[in-house]
Motif scaffolding. Sequence first.
Motif, PDB file in Angstrom:
ATOM      1  N   ASP A   1      -7.470  -2.239  -8.651  1.00 15.57           N
ATOM      2  CA  ASP A   1      -7.442  -2.587  -7.233  1.00 15.57           C
ATOM      3  C   ASP A   1      -7.446  -1.306  -6.399  1.00 15.57           C
ATOM      4  O   ASP A   1      -6.523  -0.502  -6.475  1.00 15.57           O
ATOM      5  CB  ASP A   1      -6.176  -3.400  -6.922  1.00 15.57           C
ATOM      6  CG  ASP A   1      -6.107  -3.797  -5.450  1.00 15.57           C
ATOM      7  OD1 ASP A   1      -7.142  -3.722  -4.761  1.00 15.57           O
ATOM      8  OD2 ASP A   1      -5.007  -4.185  -5.011  1.00 15.57           O
ATOM      9  N   THR A   2      -8.489  -1.101  -5.613  1.00 14.05           N
ATOM     10  CA  THR A   2      -8.596   0.114  -4.808  1.00 14.05           C
ATOM     11  C   THR A   2      -8.602  -0.179  -3.309  1.00 14.05           C
ATOM     12  O   THR A   2      -8.949   0.684  -2.508  1.00 14.05           O
ATOM     13  CB  THR A   2      -9.883   0.884  -5.160  1.00 14.05           C
ATOM     14  OG1 THR A   2     -11.015   0.030  -4.941  1.00 14.05           O
ATOM     15  CG2 THR A   2      -9.867   1.331  -6.608  1.00 14.05           C
ATOM     16  N   GLN A   3      -8.210  -1.386  -2.921  1.00 15.67           N
ATOM     17  CA  GLN A   3      -8.192  -1.738  -1.505  1.00 15.67           C
ATOM     18  C   GLN A   3      -6.874  -1.337  -0.868  1.00 15.67           C
ATOM     19  O   GLN A   3      -5.822  -1.430  -1.469  1.00 15.67           O
ATOM     20  CB  GLN A   3      -8.403  -3.252  -1.332  1.00 15.67           C
ATOM     21  CG  GLN A   3      -9.737  -3.753  -1.885  1.00 15.67           C
ATOM     22  CD  GLN A   3     -10.923  -3.089  -1.208  1.00 15.67           C
ATOM     23  OE1 GLN A   3     -10.987  -3.004   0.011  1.00 15.67           O
ATOM     24  NE2 GLN A   3     -11.853  -2.606  -2.011  1.00 15.67           N
ATOM     25  N   THR A   4      -6.923  -0.872   0.371  1.00 15.62           N
ATOM     26  CA  THR A   4      -5.726  -0.518   1.106  1.00 15.62           C
ATOM     27  C   THR A   4      -5.887  -0.829   2.585  1.00 15.62           C
ATOM     28  O   THR A   4      -6.983  -0.705   3.133  1.00 15.62           O
ATOM     29  CB  THR A   4      -5.365   0.967   0.925  1.00 15.62           C
ATOM     30  OG1 THR A   4      -4.178   1.242   1.660  1.00 15.62           O
ATOM     31  CG2 THR A   4      -6.471   1.874   1.431  1.00 15.62           C
TER      32      THR A   4
ATOM     33  N   SER B   1      -7.883   6.609  -2.165  1.00 16.74           N
ATOM     34  CA  SER B   1      -7.549   5.460  -3.012  1.00 16.74           C
ATOM     35  C   SER B   1      -8.768   4.679  -3.468  1.00 16.74           C
ATOM     36  O   SER B   1      -8.669   3.840  -4.358  1.00 16.74           O
ATOM     37  CB  SER B   1      -6.585   4.521  -2.275  1.00 16.74           C
ATOM     38  OG  SER B   1      -7.210   3.985  -1.118  1.00 16.74           O
ATOM     39  N   GLN B   2      -9.933   4.927  -2.871  1.00 19.22           N
ATOM     40  CA  GLN B   2     -11.143   4.233  -3.293  1.00 19.22           C
ATOM     41  C   GLN B   2     -11.682   4.775  -4.617  1.00 19.22           C
ATOM     42  O   GLN B   2     -12.481   4.119  -5.278  1.00 19.22           O
ATOM     43  CB  GLN B   2     -12.234   4.373  -2.213  1.00 19.22           C
ATOM     44  CG  GLN B   2     -11.831   3.867  -0.835  1.00 19.22           C
ATOM     45  CD  GLN B   2     -11.393   2.414  -0.844  1.00 19.22           C
ATOM     46  OE1 GLN B   2     -12.099   1.559  -1.392  1.00 19.22           O
ATOM     47  NE2 GLN B   2     -10.253   2.125  -0.245  1.00 19.22           N
ATOM     48  N   PHE B   3     -11.238   5.979  -5.013  1.00 21.39           N
ATOM     49  CA  PHE B   3     -11.734   6.586  -6.247  1.00 21.39           C
ATOM     50  C   PHE B   3     -11.000   6.019  -7.462  1.00 21.39           C
ATOM     51  O   PHE B   3      -9.796   6.206  -7.619  1.00 21.39           O
ATOM     52  CB  PHE B   3     -11.562   8.104  -6.199  1.00 21.39           C
ATOM     53  CG  PHE B   3     -12.431   8.785  -5.188  1.00 21.39           C
ATOM     54  CD1 PHE B   3     -13.774   9.028  -5.445  1.00 21.39           C
ATOM     55  CD2 PHE B   3     -11.912   9.178  -3.963  1.00 21.39           C
ATOM     56  CE1 PHE B   3     -14.578   9.654  -4.516  1.00 21.39           C
ATOM     57  CE2 PHE B   3     -12.710   9.808  -3.027  1.00 21.39           C
ATOM     58  CZ  PHE B   3     -14.042  10.048  -3.299  1.00 21.39           C
ATOM     59  N   LYS B   4     -11.739   5.362  -8.320  1.00 19.76           N
ATOM     60  CA  LYS B   4     -11.137   4.775  -9.517  1.00 19.76           C
ATOM     61  C   LYS B   4     -10.605   5.854 -10.458  1.00 19.76           C
ATOM     62  O   LYS B   4      -9.661   5.617 -11.206  1.00 19.76           O
ATOM     63  CB  LYS B   4     -12.163   3.905 -10.237  1.00 19.76           C
ATOM     64  CG  LYS B   4     -12.550   2.640  -9.471  1.00 19.76           C
ATOM     65  CD  LYS B   4     -13.537   1.797 -10.232  1.00 19.76           C
ATOM     66  CE  LYS B   4     -12.914   1.193 -11.469  1.00 19.76           C
ATOM     67  NZ  LYS B   4     -13.813   0.246 -12.153  1.00 19.76           N
TER      68      LYS B   4
ATOM     69  N   ARG C   1      -6.932   6.460  -9.719  1.00 15.26           N
ATOM     70  CA  ARG C   1      -6.081   5.382 -10.237  1.00 15.26           C
ATOM     71  C   ARG C   1      -5.984   5.450 -11.766  1.00 15.26           C
ATOM     72  O   ARG C   1      -4.918   5.232 -12.343  1.00 15.26           O
ATOM     73  CB  ARG C   1      -6.657   4.020  -9.820  1.00 15.26           C
ATOM     74  CG  ARG C   1      -6.777   3.811  -8.320  1.00 15.26           C
ATOM     75  CD  ARG C   1      -5.486   3.342  -7.733  1.00 15.26           C
ATOM     76  NE  ARG C   1      -5.633   2.993  -6.326  1.00 15.26           N
ATOM     77  CZ  ARG C   1      -4.713   2.416  -5.588  1.00 15.26           C
ATOM     78  NH1 ARG C   1      -3.537   2.125  -6.123  1.00 15.26           N
ATOM     79  NH2 ARG C   1      -4.917   2.143  -4.321  1.00 15.26           N
TER      80      ARG C   1
ATOM     81  N   ASP D   1       0.821  -1.202   0.000  1.00 15.86           N
ATOM     82  CA  ASP D   1       0.000   0.000   0.000  1.00 15.86           C
ATOM     83  C   ASP D   1       0.862   1.262   0.000  1.00 15.86           C
ATOM     84  O   ASP D   1       0.530   2.264  -0.651  1.00 15.86           O
ATOM     85  CB  ASP D   1      -0.924   0.017   1.216  1.00 15.86           C
ATOM     86  CG  ASP D   1      -2.060  -0.983   1.101  1.00 15.86           C
ATOM     87  OD1 ASP D   1      -2.406  -1.348  -0.038  1.00 15.86           O
ATOM     88  OD2 ASP D   1      -2.586  -1.412   2.136  1.00 15.86           O
TER      89      ASP D   1
ATOM     90  N   LYS E   1      -6.594   6.457   2.622  1.00 16.98           N
ATOM     91  CA  LYS E   1      -7.525   5.331   2.603  1.00 16.98           C
ATOM     92  C   LYS E   1      -8.810   5.705   1.853  1.00 16.98           C
ATOM     93  O   LYS E   1      -9.382   4.889   1.128  1.00 16.98           O
ATOM     94  CB  LYS E   1      -7.849   4.883   4.028  1.00 16.98           C
ATOM     95  CG  LYS E   1      -8.462   3.497   4.111  1.00 16.98           C
ATOM     96  CD  LYS E   1      -8.417   2.975   5.532  1.00 16.98           C
ATOM     97  CE  LYS E   1      -8.864   1.518   5.582  1.00 16.98           C
ATOM     98  NZ  LYS E   1      -8.747   0.942   6.935  1.00 16.98           N
ATOM     99  N   SER E   2      -9.238   6.956   2.010  1.00 17.54           N
ATOM    100  CA  SER E   2     -10.447   7.418   1.317  1.00 17.54           C
ATOM    101  C   SER E   2     -10.157   7.749  -0.144  1.00 17.54           C
ATOM    102  O   SER E   2     -10.924   7.380  -1.043  1.00 17.54           O
ATOM    103  CB  SER E   2     -11.016   8.657   2.024  1.00 17.54           C
ATOM    104  OG  SER E   2     -11.341   8.363   3.365  1.00 17.54           O
TER     105      SER E   2
END
Length: 395
Positions: A185-188, A321-324, A327, A53, A318-319
Amino acid sequence: MTILHSFKHYLEILFVATRLGLTSFGGPVAHLAYFQEEYIKRKKWLDDKTYADLIALCQFLPGPASSQVGISIGMLRGGIIGGILAWIGFTLPSVIALILFAMFIVQADVTDSTFIAALKVVAVAVVAHAILNMGKKLTPDLPRIAFAISAAAVLLLFPFASTQIIVIILAASAGYIAFKHKELDTQTSLTLNLSKTVGIFSISLFFILLVALPVISRTVDHVYIHLFDIFYRVGSLVFGGGHVVLPLLERELVPSGFLSEEMFLAGYGAAQAIPGPLFTFSSYLGQVAAALPGAVIATLGIFLPSFLLLVGILPFWKSISQFKAVRAALIGVNAAVVGILVAAFYDPIFTSAVTDGVDFAVALVGFSLLQFWQKPAWLVVIITVLLYVLIQLFS
């Protein structure tokens, strides 16, 4: 935690990072392998998922990715002070080495020597190798190859410092459009005890300096202010690691008369032969441009954005990284980085270093040792310089 325990805790962070700074040859990818061996397997300061991460976060941010990973691990271990100590330990050995090299090269006045020509040829081999390796990872398909080719073409047609910033912005926009529907992959699992208030202050300071320094530099005509502005902006806008810093710095410093193109490329070649982050190339440039104060200002200037961004982003990562979309945009930027390197490889590296068949032959040997025999960069620098010097002596 007692004062004595805190001191020992911080001293351990500094000691481990310094050991890595003295032994981590081979560039950013090798640095990450050294970090994994030391921080995860030996010290067990974090697990593999958290480490992955951290790497993802630092690839997302501009600046020297391997240094940022080391700073982040220091922060996880000892807060902001731990991050500073981890940076000092990992960075200081190469800073000192490059400052000493700059002192030697200026005092000896060897800018036209065979040694300098040899270091310029080394740069050809190293950057060609970096382009191939980065290209495999960052441009694995036709759309991303098109991004890289377009970036290189634009930079070669319009070789201005501002062009690179525009290319990065356009690449981020195109990346969002092209890859927003791609499975990412957007999990951390990354968590850090830094307050959001501190984060907001840090990110605000980052942008204030980015906007204010160019204005101050144009208003106040002083070499130290000009240098800090240049290196801070470059540290704020470089995506893709140390090799990508070359074209930005070259177009900022050489036309402005801070140093010659020969001195610039000689320092870049020397930077390959030492451990630690390639961004310490800034220490060499600052020393040549404005002696020891210039070296200190350049080093702090190019690394300060990394600190401010890490402290600013980590509490929110953490918040975010959830946005595609984030990425997807980064995919476009990373592909454009390859094109930026291709343009820099042609001009100034290849055009300045390769003037005849001997230059090309020695560069080819150095590239082959890196690419096919997978020899470490520091060893290739030594072999290539010795080979070039011997050929010149007996020709």
